[in-house]
Design a protein around this motif. Sequence first.
Motif, PDB file in Angstrom:
ATOM      1  N   THR A 210       0.804  -1.231   0.000  1.00 27.71           N
ATOM      2  CA  THR A 210       0.000   0.000   0.000  1.00 27.71           C
ATOM      3  C   THR A 210       0.836   1.279   0.000  1.00 27.71           C
ATOM      4  N   TRP A 219       1.678   8.395   3.105  1.00 21.86           N
ATOM      5  CA  TRP A 219       2.149   7.310   2.236  1.00 21.86           C
ATOM      6  C   TRP A 219       3.484   7.732   1.617  1.00 21.86           C
ATOM      7  N   ARG A 239       0.682   4.610  -7.959  1.00 25.95           N
ATOM      8  CA  ARG A 239      -0.676   4.104  -8.250  1.00 25.95           C
ATOM      9  C   ARG A 239      -1.198   3.279  -7.082  1.00 25.95           C
ATOM     10  N   ALA A 240      -0.348   2.421  -6.526  1.00 26.68           N
ATOM     11  CA  ALA A 240      -0.786   1.578  -5.403  1.00 26.68           C
ATOM     12  C   ALA A 240      -1.166   2.461  -4.216  1.00 26.68           C
ATOM     13  N   ALA A 242      -2.188   5.555  -4.336  1.00 28.49           N
ATOM     14  CA  ALA A 242      -3.429   6.298  -4.639  1.00 28.49           C
ATOM     15  C   ALA A 242      -4.642   5.441  -4.297  1.00 28.49           C
ATOM     16  N   ASN A 243      -4.583   4.148  -4.629  1.00 29.99           N
ATOM     17  CA  ASN A 243      -5.705   3.247  -4.296  1.00 29.99           C
ATOM     18  C   ASN A 243      -5.878   3.159  -2.792  1.00 29.99           C
ATOM     19  N   SER A 244      -4.760   3.024  -2.089  1.00 25.97           N
ATOM     20  CA  SER A 244      -4.819   2.880  -0.638  1.00 25.97           C
ATOM     21  C   SER A 244      -5.313   4.183   0.011  1.00 25.97           C
ATOM     22  N   HIS A 246      -7.345   6.266  -1.361  1.00 25.38           N
ATOM     23  CA  HIS A 246      -8.793   6.313  -1.623  1.00 25.38           C
ATOM     24  C   HIS A 246      -9.527   5.485  -0.565  1.00 25.38           C
ATOM     25  N   ASP A 247      -9.000   4.297  -0.280  1.00 26.11           N
ATOM     26  CA  ASP A 247      -9.621   3.454   0.759  1.00 26.11           C
ATOM     27  C   ASP A 247      -9.637   4.197   2.095  1.00 26.11           C
ATOM     28  N   THR A 250     -12.230   6.910   2.228  1.00 29.68           N
ATOM     29  CA  THR A 250     -13.628   6.452   2.200  1.00 29.68           C
ATOM     30  C   THR A 250     -13.924   5.468   3.340  1.00 29.68           C
TER      31      THR A 250
END
Length: 253
Positions: A210, A219, A239-240, A242-244, A246-247, A250
């Motif tokens: 992450t 991060w 990219r990884a 950014a996904n984490s 976002h999690d 949210t």
Amino acid sequence: MVGASVTIDELFSEGYDAVYIGVGAGLPRFMDLPGENLIGIYSANEYLTRTNLMKGYLFPEYDTPIARGKNVVVLGAGNVAMDSARTAMRLGADSVKVVYRRSREEMPARAEELHHAEEEKIEFVLLTNPTQFFGDANGRLTGMECLKMELGEPDASGRRRPVPVEGSEFRIDCDLVVVSVGSNANPLLTNSTPDIALTRWGNIIGDPVTGKTSKRGVWAGGDIVTGMATVILAMGAGRAAANSMHDYLTLGW
Ligand SMILES: Cc1cc2nc3c(=O)[nH]c(=O)nc-3n(C[C@H](O)[C@H](O)[C@H](O)COP(=O)(O)OP(=O)(O)OC[C@H]3O[C@@H](n4cnc5c(N)ncnc54)[C@H](O)[C@@H]3O)c2cc1C
């Protein structure tokens, strides 16, 4: 500059909820040899930044001066060393030598980079390590002393350890040296953020999946985590993360 003009905690107080650190590993390493601060010795970072990014190759049309050595030595054998050697040749050098303490087999640059360097008449001086630099009365580089090396048993890196050959000192005349032996993590940001866990080399410890650091809401990825690596790895880490992130925004930490 984050770490100087603003800290990570100040970014949080300004209302940011998540921070990604991608400050790279831009602190050049030197060899700590006598004479290393003579005029005519550059780090690869400075040499390539001045020449390419700051358009030193177009001086005086552009303002950045860059020394155009006639007899150039590049220390190191990675991709950045090959970039430096080929740059020196294109800036008009008569001879460019890459001096490396192990053998051709251990040179860390990609095979294509070595091949391209040889195509541009770069000479590889292998099993050779500098011990000191010489200058004239004006502090300008005139040459360096080297020792021949032979390879012993493998060291921690798995590569055979270079061992000096006693009494093998010899001189290489040169007017420009580019030190290209790697870069360390830039400490500016991490020094001002003591609650982010670091490796012993000063790189940020990021979760390998992450990119989460030990500090909530922060991060990190790219060279500041991995040490000097590649663009594609840095992009993947971004990219990884950014996904984490976002999690996190949210669902929570
Ligand atoms: C000469 C050279 C040639 C290379 N060639 C290749 C190649 O051919 N292929 C390849 O894949 N890789 C290559 N690399 C490696 C590649 O450039 C890096 O792995 C990659 O750029 C790392 O990306 P990053 O985002 O982690 O850091 P960087 O690209 O280094 O970006 C870090 C950014 O953060 C900024 N910064 C630093 N500190 C702060 C601070 N405190 N506050 C705000 N901003 C800050 C820096 O100015 C910089 O813009 C090369 C590297 C060099 C030096």
